[in-house]
Write a protein that holds these residues in place. Sequence first.
Motif, PDB file in Angstrom:
ATOM      1  N   TYR A   1     -11.586   7.534  -9.635  1.00 32.57           N
ATOM      2  CA  TYR A   1     -12.801   6.993  -9.028  1.00 32.57           C
ATOM      3  C   TYR A   1     -12.582   6.399  -7.636  1.00 32.57           C
ATOM      4  N   LYS A   2     -11.330   6.453  -7.114  1.00 27.81           N
ATOM      5  CA  LYS A   2     -11.113   5.841  -5.785  1.00 27.81           C
ATOM      6  C   LYS A   2      -9.887   6.409  -5.072  1.00 27.81           C
ATOM      7  N   LYS A   3      -9.875   6.223  -3.760  1.00 28.62           N
ATOM      8  CA  LYS A   3      -8.697   6.621  -2.977  1.00 28.62           C
ATOM      9  C   LYS A   3      -7.662   5.501  -3.019  1.00 28.62           C
ATOM     10  N   ALA A   4      -6.466   5.803  -2.532  1.00 27.04           N
ATOM     11  CA  ALA A   4      -5.442   4.753  -2.448  1.00 27.04           C
ATOM     12  C   ALA A   4      -5.717   3.875  -1.231  1.00 27.04           C
ATOM     13  N   TRP A   5      -5.649   2.570  -1.432  1.00 22.07           N
ATOM     14  CA  TRP A   5      -5.799   1.649  -0.293  1.00 22.07           C
ATOM     15  C   TRP A   5      -4.492   1.613   0.495  1.00 22.07           C
ATOM     16  N   SER A   6      -4.576   1.259   1.764  1.00 19.80           N
ATOM     17  CA  SER A   6      -3.355   1.066   2.557  1.00 19.80           C
ATOM     18  C   SER A   6      -2.716  -0.261   2.136  1.00 19.80           C
ATOM     19  N   PHE A   7      -1.437  -0.396   2.426  1.00 19.13           N
ATOM     20  CA  PHE A   7      -0.732  -1.645   2.118  1.00 19.13           C
ATOM     21  C   PHE A   7      -1.407  -2.842   2.779  1.00 19.13           C
ATOM     22  N   GLU A   8      -1.787  -2.648   4.040  1.00 23.71           N
ATOM     23  CA  GLU A   8      -2.396  -3.757   4.793  1.00 23.71           C
ATOM     24  C   GLU A   8      -3.693  -4.221   4.114  1.00 23.71           C
ATOM     25  N   ASP A   9      -4.523  -3.237   3.753  1.00 22.35           N
ATOM     26  CA  ASP A   9      -5.804  -3.585   3.115  1.00 22.35           C
ATOM     27  C   ASP A   9      -5.570  -4.285   1.777  1.00 22.35           C
ATOM     28  N   ALA A  10      -4.607  -3.735   1.004  1.00 21.73           N
ATOM     29  CA  ALA A  10      -4.346  -4.308  -0.321  1.00 21.73           C
ATOM     30  C   ALA A  10      -3.831  -5.739  -0.187  1.00 21.73           C
ATOM     31  N   LEU A  11      -2.938  -5.935   0.783  1.00 22.31           N
ATOM     32  CA  LEU A  11      -2.364  -7.264   0.990  1.00 22.31           C
ATOM     33  C   LEU A  11      -3.446  -8.261   1.450  1.00 22.31           C
ATOM     34  N   ALA A  12      -4.308  -7.776   2.333  1.00 19.41           N
ATOM     35  CA  ALA A  12      -5.397  -8.630   2.806  1.00 19.41           C
ATOM     36  C   ALA A  12      -6.278  -9.047   1.629  1.00 19.41           C
TER      37      ALA A  12
END
Length: 353
Positions: free
Chosen positions: A308-319
């Motif tokens: 149901y979703k794409k992979a988030w970038s590390f930066e976005d996930a960390l934020a």
Amino acid sequence: MLTQSGDNQILSSSILVVDDNPDSLEITQEILRRNGFTTVSVEHNAARALSRVITDEFRVVLLDLLMPKMHGFVFLEELRKYQLGISVCIITAMHDQETCMRAFDLGATEFITKPFKEKELVARLRKLLVSNSNQKILAAKAQFFEEIASDRTLELEQAQSEIIRRLSRASEFRDNETGLHVVRMSHYSQAVAATLQLPKRTVNLILHAAPMHDVGKIGIPDGILLKPGPLDEAEWLIMKTHPTIGGTILGGSSIRLIQTAAEIALTHHERWDGSGYPAGLRGQEIPITGQIIAIADVFDALTSVRPYKKAWSFEDALAFLKTQTGKHFSPEVVTAFEQALPEITETYRQFQE
Ligand SMILES: [Fe+2]
Ligand SMILES: [Fe+2]
């Protein structure tokens, strides 16, 4: 020159005579008795002699070579593996130099040929006993048994973590998360636990117990667990029972690894602000294992592709993690997660589908 008490010590030393021939055994034993040795044992079965040497306290073994069940060389080879520091004096009818050299190579300390003179045997035996103190043997034995004990502990721990890995594989069959999810999130958890400077043993327990966090999903019906669309409220209520089910599956164990896995299964959806489930624990009421797994689990879910979703970038996930500081996650654990980012990145690169 030996003092009187030194001589008494020599004469009371524990000696084992090993020979398949009962007559030879009796003669040697008699000579030793006659010369004042008070603690002499005899054994005609070499294999039994070997086990006695390992478990009992002998300082010297007088060993025959040609024995039908176990050759003296085999005895020496086996004894050498234990490194007990026990002196072995060979008594044999074989005169050749080759036999003598081989015996010394295998760790014998003296070599006497039959027929021998009584004085010669006693003199050589005394010499051996003077050079080989009791303490040395005891210390070597203690070290050997300590090594065996630590080998067994290691083996047991390996067995435990293998069982855990296999059980988590069972729960993966019921889920759309892949096996690599549990590998990644357990390594992330390990890195965070190490950054928090938890005891080494705890760090290790977390690594091996983390893969079990969702084992309770075994108890969730397929219709809910594998539903492609979003869950309705009733379905969510059922889905939210998986920590309790996991805690029940793993609960009540006396093994620390399983205890840790139970704790993780039960508390990995609790939230720092008390809004989590199943117990609504708050802050430090949540075990540190559950606090760590929660963040590692969410971070890996965010940075992975799901149907149901794409992979988030590390930066976005960390934020995102940071926005959840003090809400979903413990502030201290979020900081440790950030500090552990180099190892986490490395794990992420290593374990991709
Ligand atoms: Fe879960
Ligand atoms: Fe998970």
